[in-house]
Write a protein that holds these residues in place. Structure first.
Motif, PDB file in Angstrom:
ATOM      1  N   VAL A  12      44.249  29.608  48.603  1.00 37.78           N
ATOM      2  CA  VAL A  12      45.784  29.844  48.559  1.00 37.78           C
ATOM      3  C   VAL A  12      46.299  29.124  49.870  1.00 37.78           C
ATOM      4  O   VAL A  12      46.071  29.524  51.047  1.00 37.78           O
ATOM      5  CB  VAL A  12      45.952  31.551  48.651  1.00 37.78           C
ATOM      6  N   TYR A  14      49.780  28.861  52.097  1.00 33.56           N
ATOM      7  CA  TYR A  14      51.490  29.198  52.297  1.00 33.56           C
ATOM      8  C   TYR A  14      51.908  29.101  53.491  1.00 33.56           C
ATOM      9  O   TYR A  14      51.146  29.092  54.361  1.00 33.56           O
ATOM     10  CB  TYR A  14      51.294  30.551  51.713  1.00 33.56           C
ATOM     11  N   GLU A  22      45.715  28.323  55.203  1.00 34.94           N
ATOM     12  CA  GLU A  22      45.005  28.090  53.943  1.00 34.94           C
ATOM     13  C   GLU A  22      43.822  28.789  53.971  1.00 34.94           C
ATOM     14  O   GLU A  22      42.823  28.875  54.751  1.00 34.94           O
ATOM     15  CB  GLU A  22      44.291  26.438  54.198  1.00 34.94           C
ATOM     16  N   ILE A  76      54.519  30.114  48.939  1.00 32.64           N
ATOM     17  CA  ILE A  76      53.351  29.807  48.467  1.00 32.64           C
ATOM     18  C   ILE A  76      53.661  27.940  48.115  1.00 32.64           C
ATOM     19  O   ILE A  76      54.297  27.559  47.772  1.00 32.64           O
ATOM     20  CB  ILE A  76      53.100  30.127  46.983  1.00 32.64           C
ATOM     21  N   ILE A  77      52.667  27.401  48.844  1.00 26.03           N
ATOM     22  CA  ILE A  77      52.563  26.040  48.637  1.00 26.03           C
ATOM     23  C   ILE A  77      51.892  25.710  47.260  1.00 26.03           C
ATOM     24  O   ILE A  77      52.176  24.851  46.232  1.00 26.03           O
ATOM     25  CB  ILE A  77      52.056  25.201  49.722  1.00 26.03           C
ATOM     26  N   ARG A  78      50.532  26.201  47.207  1.00 19.21           N
ATOM     27  CA  ARG A  78      49.769  25.927  46.093  1.00 19.21           C
ATOM     28  C   ARG A  78      48.735  26.926  46.011  1.00 19.21           C
ATOM     29  O   ARG A  78      48.323  27.318  47.143  1.00 19.21           O
ATOM     30  CB  ARG A  78      49.283  24.527  46.107  1.00 19.21           C
ATOM     31  N   ILE A  79      48.120  27.158  44.775  1.00 21.84           N
ATOM     32  CA  ILE A  79      46.876  28.053  44.601  1.00 21.84           C
ATOM     33  C   ILE A  79      46.088  27.337  43.672  1.00 21.84           C
ATOM     34  O   ILE A  79      46.499  26.920  42.576  1.00 21.84           O
ATOM     35  CB  ILE A  79      47.396  29.450  44.043  1.00 21.84           C
ATOM     36  N   ASP A  80      44.969  27.186  44.179  1.00 17.83           N
ATOM     37  CA  ASP A  80      43.608  26.265  43.441  1.00 17.83           C
ATOM     38  C   ASP A  80      42.449  27.130  43.139  1.00 17.83           C
ATOM     39  O   ASP A  80      42.152  27.742  44.065  1.00 17.83           O
ATOM     40  CB  ASP A  80      43.422  25.158  44.103  1.00 17.83           C
ATOM     41  N   VAL A  99      55.621  18.403  52.646  1.00 17.23           N
ATOM     42  CA  VAL A  99      55.894  19.822  52.241  1.00 17.23           C
ATOM     43  C   VAL A  99      57.219  20.477  53.038  1.00 17.23           C
ATOM     44  O   VAL A  99      57.177  20.482  54.044  1.00 17.23           O
ATOM     45  CB  VAL A  99      54.724  20.684  52.331  1.00 17.23           C
TER      46      VAL A  99
END
Length: 111
Positions: A12, A14, A22, A76-80, A99
């Protein structure tokens, strides 16, 4: 069909107060609170090494005793979903990267 016996791990990434966090968690889902992502079971490295990462230790301290976090979707920037857990990190959000945070309405201070 794949034989997945290991637990799911999510990375996660953000924004939090002009820093980019991270972190890794085992549960991530949409919250019942509108506009939030719910994250449970933060994962931190249990290392028995002589080297200690100060950023990871800071994050461990910040999330000590936290059972569940609600993160605004706009942060949120990204969730992988990843195969294995990495090291938790904090980086500056002002590094001139590509970003950008979602524009937010101005906050009124007078009532």
């Amino acid at each position: 069909m794949s034989n997945k016996t290991s637990k799911k791990v999510f990375r996660v990434v953000y924004f939090n107060q002009d820093e980019v966090f991270e972190l890794y968690a085992s549960k991530v889902y949409s919250s019942e609170l509108y506009g939030f992502i719910e994250v449970e079971n933060w994962l931190f490295g249990e290392r028995s090494q002589l080297l200690v990462d100060p950023a990871e230790e800071k994050l461990k301290g910040e999330f000590a005793g936290v059972s569940r976090s609600f993160i605004p979707m706009t942060s949120i920037i990204r969730i992988d979903e990843v195969e294995q857990q990495g090291t938790a990190k904090i980086s500056s959000g002002k590094s001139g990267g590509t970003v950008a945070s979602f524009p937010r309405p101005p906050v009124k201070t007078d009532r």
